[in-house]
Design a protein around this motif. Structure first.
Motif, PDB file in Angstrom:
ATOM      1  N   TRP A 205      64.760  31.744 127.274  1.00 55.31           N
ATOM      2  CA  TRP A 205      64.222  31.216 126.018  1.00 55.31           C
ATOM      3  C   TRP A 205      63.038  30.313 126.331  1.00 55.31           C
ATOM      4  O   TRP A 205      63.112  29.449 127.211  1.00 55.31           O
ATOM      5  N   TYR A 206      61.963  30.541 125.605  1.00 48.07           N
ATOM      6  CA  TYR A 206      60.775  29.706 125.662  1.00 48.07           C
ATOM      7  C   TYR A 206      60.605  29.043 124.308  1.00 48.07           C
ATOM      8  O   TYR A 206      61.190  29.479 123.317  1.00 48.07           O
TER       9      TYR A 206
ATOM     10  N   VAL B  13      62.317  27.052 128.446  1.00 49.25           N
ATOM     11  CA  VAL B  13      63.392  26.113 128.138  1.00 49.25           C
ATOM     12  C   VAL B  13      64.595  26.360 129.044  1.00 49.25           C
ATOM     13  O   VAL B  13      65.150  25.428 129.625  1.00 49.25           O
ATOM     14  N   ALA B  14      64.980  27.628 129.152  1.00 52.23           N
ATOM     15  CA  ALA B  14      66.153  27.970 129.950  1.00 52.23           C
ATOM     16  C   ALA B  14      66.069  29.430 130.352  1.00 52.23           C
ATOM     17  O   ALA B  14      65.538  30.254 129.599  1.00 52.23           O
TER      18      ALA B  14
ATOM     19  N   ALA C  25      60.137  23.392 117.437  1.00 49.18           N
ATOM     20  CA  ALA C  25      59.219  24.378 118.002  1.00 49.18           C
ATOM     21  C   ALA C  25      59.628  25.760 117.527  1.00 49.18           C
ATOM     22  O   ALA C  25      60.720  25.942 116.973  1.00 49.18           O
ATOM     23  N   ALA C  26      58.767  26.722 117.789  1.00 49.71           N
ATOM     24  CA  ALA C  26      59.154  28.119 117.661  1.00 49.71           C
ATOM     25  C   ALA C  26      59.784  28.534 118.986  1.00 49.71           C
ATOM     26  O   ALA C  26      59.200  28.284 120.052  1.00 49.71           O
ATOM     27  N   TYR C  27      60.947  29.138 118.911  1.00 46.78           N
ATOM     28  CA  TYR C  27      61.685  29.539 120.108  1.00 46.78           C
ATOM     29  C   TYR C  27      61.597  31.055 120.268  1.00 46.78           C
ATOM     30  O   TYR C  27      61.835  31.805 119.307  1.00 46.78           O
TER      31      TYR C  27
ATOM     32  N   GLN D   5      62.021  29.748 114.232  1.00 45.87           N
ATOM     33  CA  GLN D   5      61.621  28.352 114.109  1.00 45.87           C
ATOM     34  C   GLN D   5      62.838  27.434 114.127  1.00 45.87           C
ATOM     35  O   GLN D   5      63.829  27.669 113.422  1.00 45.87           O
ATOM     36  N   VAL D   6      62.733  26.385 114.927  1.00 45.80           N
ATOM     37  CA  VAL D   6      63.734  25.323 114.951  1.00 45.80           C
ATOM     38  C   VAL D   6      63.026  24.031 114.556  1.00 45.80           C
ATOM     39  O   VAL D   6      62.042  23.635 115.183  1.00 45.80           O
TER      40      VAL D   6
END
Length: 117
Positions: free
Chosen positions: A36-37, A48-49, A91-93, A112-113
């Motif tokens: 995930w970015y 991110v991970a 952010a958008a993930y 979107q988060v």
């Protein structure tokens, strides 16, 4: 055609939780790393991970202890459990999978988060 469908984004208050999921369809090859970015407005996209086929996991420092990545290689899915969210997580993930042999990247459309009170 490879498609990555993300779900689970939304608006949450600080301290809250969300779970992102990604389903990869049209896969005709072995998937390598999944991850995930995220990209916030005016910032570069960051990893991110990520999780390898063998289960090795890495996180960006800012989410360690709060986020958990998991995958189901049989179902071509990857998930991100996000706890203790704060406004900096807004952010958008994007879901990402890599071709295990060629290393080609495939991307989802993004979800979107938003963390806000």
């Amino acid at each position: 055609q490879v498609q990555l469908l993300e779900s689970g984004g939304g608006l949450v208050q600080p301290g809250g939780s969300l779970r992102l999921s990604c389903l990869a369809s049209g896969i005709t090859f072995r998937i390598g790393d999944m991850g995930w970015y995220r990209q916030a407005p005016g910032k570069q996209r960051e990893l991110v991970a990520s999780i390898t086929r063998g289960g090795f996991i890495s996180y960006v420092d800012s989410v360690k202890g709060r986020f958990t990545i998991s995958r189901d290689s049989a179902k071509n899915t990857v998930s991100l459990q996000m706890n203790s969210l704060n406004p900096d997580d807004t952010a958008a993930y994007y879901c990402n999978v890599k071709h295990d042999y060629y290393g080609v990247d495939y991307w989802g459309q993004g979800t979107q988060v938003t963390v806000s009170s």
